[in-house]
Design a protein around this motif. Structure first.
Motif, PDB file in Angstrom:
ATOM      1  N   MET A 177       0.836  -1.206   0.000  1.00 51.47           N
ATOM      2  CA  MET A 177       0.000   0.000   0.000  1.00 51.47           C
ATOM      3  C   MET A 177       0.869   1.254   0.000  1.00 51.47           C
ATOM      4  O   MET A 177       0.434   2.310  -0.478  1.00 51.47           O
ATOM      5  CB  MET A 177      -0.953   0.001   1.194  1.00 51.47           C
ATOM      6  CG  MET A 177      -2.118  -0.957   1.053  1.00 51.47           C
ATOM      7  SD  MET A 177      -3.173  -0.619  -0.384  1.00 51.47           S
ATOM      8  CE  MET A 177      -3.844   0.987   0.053  1.00 51.47           C
ATOM      9  N   ASP A 178       2.088   1.138   0.492  1.00 56.08           N
ATOM     10  CA  ASP A 178       3.027   2.251   0.408  1.00 56.08           C
ATOM     11  C   ASP A 178       3.274   2.616  -1.054  1.00 56.08           C
ATOM     12  O   ASP A 178       3.316   3.794  -1.409  1.00 56.08           O
ATOM     13  CB  ASP A 178       4.346   1.858   1.090  1.00 56.08           C
ATOM     14  CG  ASP A 178       4.902   2.934   1.963  1.00 56.08           C
ATOM     15  OD1 ASP A 178       4.190   3.913   2.254  1.00 56.08           O
ATOM     16  OD2 ASP A 178       6.069   2.800   2.368  1.00 56.08           O
ATOM     17  N   ARG A 179       3.442   1.598  -1.880  1.00 54.37           N
ATOM     18  CA  ARG A 179       3.614   1.827  -3.329  1.00 54.37           C
ATOM     19  C   ARG A 179       2.373   2.469  -3.931  1.00 54.37           C
ATOM     20  O   ARG A 179       2.468   3.406  -4.722  1.00 54.37           O
ATOM     21  CB  ARG A 179       3.940   0.512  -4.038  1.00 54.37           C
ATOM     22  CG  ARG A 179       4.059   0.648  -5.551  1.00 54.37           C
ATOM     23  CD  ARG A 179       4.586  -0.632  -6.193  1.00 54.37           C
ATOM     24  NE  ARG A 179       4.291  -0.735  -7.597  1.00 54.37           N
ATOM     25  CZ  ARG A 179       4.736   0.055  -8.558  1.00 54.37           C
ATOM     26  NH1 ARG A 179       5.517   1.068  -8.263  1.00 54.37           N
ATOM     27  NH2 ARG A 179       4.403  -0.129  -9.820  1.00 54.37           N
ATOM     28  N   TYR A 180       1.199   1.989  -3.552  1.00 51.61           N
ATOM     29  CA  TYR A 180      -0.061   2.564  -4.050  1.00 51.61           C
ATOM     30  C   TYR A 180      -0.117   4.062  -3.754  1.00 51.61           C
ATOM     31  O   TYR A 180      -0.379   4.871  -4.639  1.00 51.61           O
ATOM     32  CB  TYR A 180      -1.256   1.835  -3.417  1.00 51.61           C
ATOM     33  CG  TYR A 180      -2.570   2.535  -3.617  1.00 51.61           C
ATOM     34  CD1 TYR A 180      -3.230   2.490  -4.842  1.00 51.61           C
ATOM     35  CD2 TYR A 180      -3.155   3.258  -2.580  1.00 51.61           C
ATOM     36  CE1 TYR A 180      -4.437   3.136  -5.026  1.00 51.61           C
ATOM     37  CE2 TYR A 180      -4.370   3.905  -2.764  1.00 51.61           C
ATOM     38  CZ  TYR A 180      -5.007   3.850  -3.974  1.00 51.61           C
ATOM     39  OH  TYR A 180      -6.206   4.500  -4.165  1.00 51.61           O
ATOM     40  N   PHE A 181       0.147   4.429  -2.497  1.00 50.43           N
ATOM     41  CA  PHE A 181       0.071   5.840  -2.134  1.00 50.43           C
ATOM     42  C   PHE A 181       1.170   6.653  -2.808  1.00 50.43           C
ATOM     43  O   PHE A 181       0.940   7.803  -3.196  1.00 50.43           O
ATOM     44  CB  PHE A 181       0.088   6.014  -0.609  1.00 50.43           C
ATOM     45  CG  PHE A 181      -1.217   5.674   0.038  1.00 50.43           C
ATOM     46  CD1 PHE A 181      -2.346   6.445  -0.185  1.00 50.43           C
ATOM     47  CD2 PHE A 181      -1.330   4.569   0.858  1.00 50.43           C
ATOM     48  CE1 PHE A 181      -3.566   6.135   0.408  1.00 50.43           C
ATOM     49  CE2 PHE A 181      -2.543   4.238   1.456  1.00 50.43           C
ATOM     50  CZ  PHE A 181      -3.662   5.033   1.224  1.00 50.43           C
ATOM     51  N   ARG A 182       2.341   6.067  -2.992  1.00 51.04           N
ATOM     52  CA  ARG A 182       3.406   6.779  -3.709  1.00 51.04           C
ATOM     53  C   ARG A 182       2.971   7.092  -5.140  1.00 51.04           C
ATOM     54  O   ARG A 182       3.188   8.199  -5.635  1.00 51.04           O
ATOM     55  CB  ARG A 182       4.708   5.961  -3.714  1.00 51.04           C
ATOM     56  CG  ARG A 182       5.853   6.710  -4.402  1.00 51.04           C
ATOM     57  CD  ARG A 182       7.166   5.938  -4.365  1.00 51.04           C
ATOM     58  NE  ARG A 182       7.081   4.571  -4.821  1.00 51.04           N
ATOM     59  CZ  ARG A 182       7.045   4.197  -6.111  1.00 51.04           C
ATOM     60  NH1 ARG A 182       7.068   5.100  -7.066  1.00 51.04           N
ATOM     61  NH2 ARG A 182       7.001   2.920  -6.434  1.00 51.04           N
ATOM     62  N   ILE A 183       2.343   6.133  -5.797  1.00 45.99           N
ATOM     63  CA  ILE A 183       1.838   6.349  -7.153  1.00 45.99           C
ATOM     64  C   ILE A 183       0.814   7.490  -7.156  1.00 45.99           C
ATOM     65  O   ILE A 183       0.844   8.373  -8.018  1.00 45.99           O
ATOM     66  CB  ILE A 183       1.234   5.053  -7.732  1.00 45.99           C
ATOM     67  CG1 ILE A 183       2.338   4.027  -7.993  1.00 45.99           C
ATOM     68  CG2 ILE A 183       0.448   5.331  -9.007  1.00 45.99           C
ATOM     69  CD1 ILE A 183       1.835   2.617  -8.276  1.00 45.99           C
ATOM     70  N   LEU A 184      -0.083   7.485  -6.173  1.00 45.41           N
ATOM     71  CA  LEU A 184      -1.082   8.562  -6.081  1.00 45.41           C
ATOM     72  C   LEU A 184      -0.410   9.921  -5.909  1.00 45.41           C
ATOM     73  O   LEU A 184      -0.789  10.898  -6.561  1.00 45.41           O
ATOM     74  CB  LEU A 184      -2.034   8.327  -4.908  1.00 45.41           C
ATOM     75  CG  LEU A 184      -3.018   7.183  -5.008  1.00 45.41           C
ATOM     76  CD1 LEU A 184      -3.925   7.184  -3.779  1.00 45.41           C
ATOM     77  CD2 LEU A 184      -3.852   7.264  -6.263  1.00 45.41           C
ATOM     78  N   TYR A 185       0.563   9.991  -5.001  1.00 43.12           N
ATOM     79  CA  TYR A 185       1.223  11.267  -4.740  1.00 43.12           C
ATOM     80  C   TYR A 185       1.998  11.751  -5.961  1.00 43.12           C
ATOM     81  O   TYR A 185       2.003  12.947  -6.261  1.00 43.12           O
ATOM     82  CB  TYR A 185       2.147  11.161  -3.522  1.00 43.12           C
ATOM     83  CG  TYR A 185       1.417  10.818  -2.239  1.00 43.12           C
ATOM     84  CD1 TYR A 185       0.130  11.275  -1.988  1.00 43.12           C
ATOM     85  CD2 TYR A 185       2.010  10.008  -1.282  1.00 43.12           C
ATOM     86  CE1 TYR A 185      -0.547  10.946  -0.817  1.00 43.12           C
ATOM     87  CE2 TYR A 185       1.342   9.679  -0.112  1.00 43.12           C
ATOM     88  CZ  TYR A 185       0.064  10.146   0.118  1.00 43.12           C
ATOM     89  OH  TYR A 185      -0.594   9.825   1.265  1.00 43.12           O
ATOM     90  N   GLN A 186       2.635  10.844  -6.672  1.00 45.24           N
ATOM     91  CA  GLN A 186       3.345  11.228  -7.895  1.00 45.24           C
ATOM     92  C   GLN A 186       2.364  11.779  -8.926  1.00 45.24           C
ATOM     93  O   GLN A 186       2.616  12.828  -9.535  1.00 45.24           O
ATOM     94  CB  GLN A 186       4.090  10.030  -8.487  1.00 45.24           C
ATOM     95  CG  GLN A 186       5.304   9.620  -7.711  1.00 45.24           C
ATOM     96  CD  GLN A 186       5.903   8.314  -8.213  1.00 45.24           C
ATOM     97  OE1 GLN A 186       5.250   7.496  -8.842  1.00 45.24           O
ATOM     98  NE2 GLN A 186       7.173   8.113  -7.904  1.00 45.24           N
ATOM     99  N   ASN A 187       1.257  11.072  -9.118  1.00 49.44           N
ATOM    100  CA  ASN A 187       0.254  11.530 -10.088  1.00 49.44           C
ATOM    101  C   ASN A 187      -0.322  12.884  -9.686  1.00 49.44           C
ATOM    102  O   ASN A 187      -0.558  13.745 -10.535  1.00 49.44           O
ATOM    103  CB  ASN A 187      -0.862  10.500 -10.240  1.00 49.44           C
ATOM    104  CG  ASN A 187      -0.388   9.245 -10.934  1.00 49.44           C
ATOM    105  OD1 ASN A 187       0.641   9.227 -11.600  1.00 49.44           O
ATOM    106  ND2 ASN A 187      -1.134   8.166 -10.767  1.00 49.44           N
ATOM    107  N   SER A 188      -0.534  13.061  -8.399  1.00 51.72           N
ATOM    108  CA  SER A 188      -1.070  14.329  -7.899  1.00 51.72           C
ATOM    109  C   SER A 188      -0.097  15.471  -8.167  1.00 51.72           C
ATOM    110  O   SER A 188      -0.493  16.561  -8.591  1.00 51.72           O
ATOM    111  CB  SER A 188      -1.362  14.215  -6.402  1.00 51.72           C
ATOM    112  OG  SER A 188      -1.797  15.439  -5.891  1.00 51.72           O
ATOM    113  N   LEU A 189       1.170  15.239  -7.941  1.00 49.98           N
ATOM    114  CA  LEU A 189       2.184  16.270  -8.179  1.00 49.98           C
ATOM    115  C   LEU A 189       2.241  16.645  -9.663  1.00 49.98           C
ATOM    116  O   LEU A 189       2.291  17.831 -10.013  1.00 49.98           O
ATOM    117  CB  LEU A 189       3.551  15.790  -7.695  1.00 49.98           C
ATOM    118  CG  LEU A 189       4.694  16.788  -7.799  1.00 49.98           C
ATOM    119  CD1 LEU A 189       4.395  18.062  -7.022  1.00 49.98           C
ATOM    120  CD2 LEU A 189       5.987  16.158  -7.309  1.00 49.98           C
TER     121      LEU A 189
END
Length: 192
Positions: free
Chosen positions: A121-133
Motif C-alpha cells: 500500500m506504500d507503493r499505491y500511495f506513492r503512485i497517487l502522490y506522484q500523479n497528484s504532483l
C-alpha cells in the motif's frame, strides 16, 4: 463502499483477498449530505477521504469571501488538505460536499498501520502522490499560460465529467475565471 476503493487500488497494485479484507478494517465509513463540511479551514485535517459516491470540492475563501476552488473529487478520487494531514497544522482548505457523498476515511495512525501491515500500500500511495504532483504542476502551467478559452477547452477535452456534472459557476471558480467569462466562452463555442 469498499468495492470502488479496492477496484481503484487494484488498478495500481495487486491485492489478494486477505489483504483486501484487512484493508477495510483501517477505514471509517461516513455519509455526508450536500453542502456539509468534511473539513473547515482552521481545523486540523484528521483524515484522507476516498470518495465512494458523490462529489466534493476543496477551496479557500479569498479576502472578499469568494470561493477559489482548488480541486473537485468525484467517485474514485481522494481528497484532503494534505499539508494539514501530514504536518498536523491548521488546514487552509475547506472541503465540502457538492452532491451527497459516501466517504471512506483513514486517519494518520491507521494509515501508518495499514502501510506496515500491507507494505504494498506504500507503493499505491506513492503512485497517487506522484500523479497528484504531476497534475498540480500541469494545472499551474495551464493557469499561468493559457487564455481563458484555452483553459475551458482543455477542461472540456480532458475532464468532460466536470463539464457534465458541475454548474458553470463552480467551473469558473476552478479555472480562475468569472461565471460571465465562462458564459461568453460557451456562447462563442456554440456559434463556431
Amino acid at each position: 463502499m469498499f468495492n470502488i476503493l479496492i477496484s481503484h487500488i487494484q488498478q495500481k497494485i495487486d491485492l489478494d483477498e486477505n489483504e483486501a479484507e484487512l484493508l477495510k478494517s483501517f477505514f471509517i465509513q461516513r455519509l455526508f449530505r450536500k453542502k456539509q463540511y468534511v473539513l473547515q479551514a482552521g481545523d486540523v485535517c484528521e483524515y484522507l477521504a476516498f470518495v465512494s459516491k458523490g462529489i466534493l470540492k476543496s477551496y479557500i475563501l479569498d479576502e472578499k469571501g469568494i470561493e477559489r476552488i482548488n480541486m473537485f473529487a468525484f467517485e474514485g478520487w481522494w481528497i484532503s488538505d494534505f499539508n494539514s494531514y501530514i504536518n498536523q497544522e491548521r488546514a487552509v482548505l475547506n472541503i465540502d460536499v457538492i452532491e451527497n457523498a459516501e466517504l471512506l476515511l483513514i486517519n494518520r495512525e491507521n494509515y501508518e498501520e495499514l502501510t506496515k501491515q500491507i507494505p504494498k500500500m506504500d507503493r499505491y500511495f506513492r503512485i497517487l502522490y506522484q500523479n497528484s504532483l504531476v497534475t498540480k504542476d500541469h494545472r499551474l502551467i495551464i493557469s499561468n499560460n493559457f487564455t481563458a478559452e484555452e483553459k475551458y477547452l482543455y477542461l472540456v477535452k480532458n475532464n468532460p465529467e466536470m463539464i457534465q456534472k458541475l454548474p458553470h459557476n463552480l467551473i469558473a471558480s476552478y479555472l480562475g475565471l468569472s461565471p460571465e467569462t465562462i458564459s461568453r466562452i460557451r456562447k462563442k463555442l456554440l456559434f463556431k
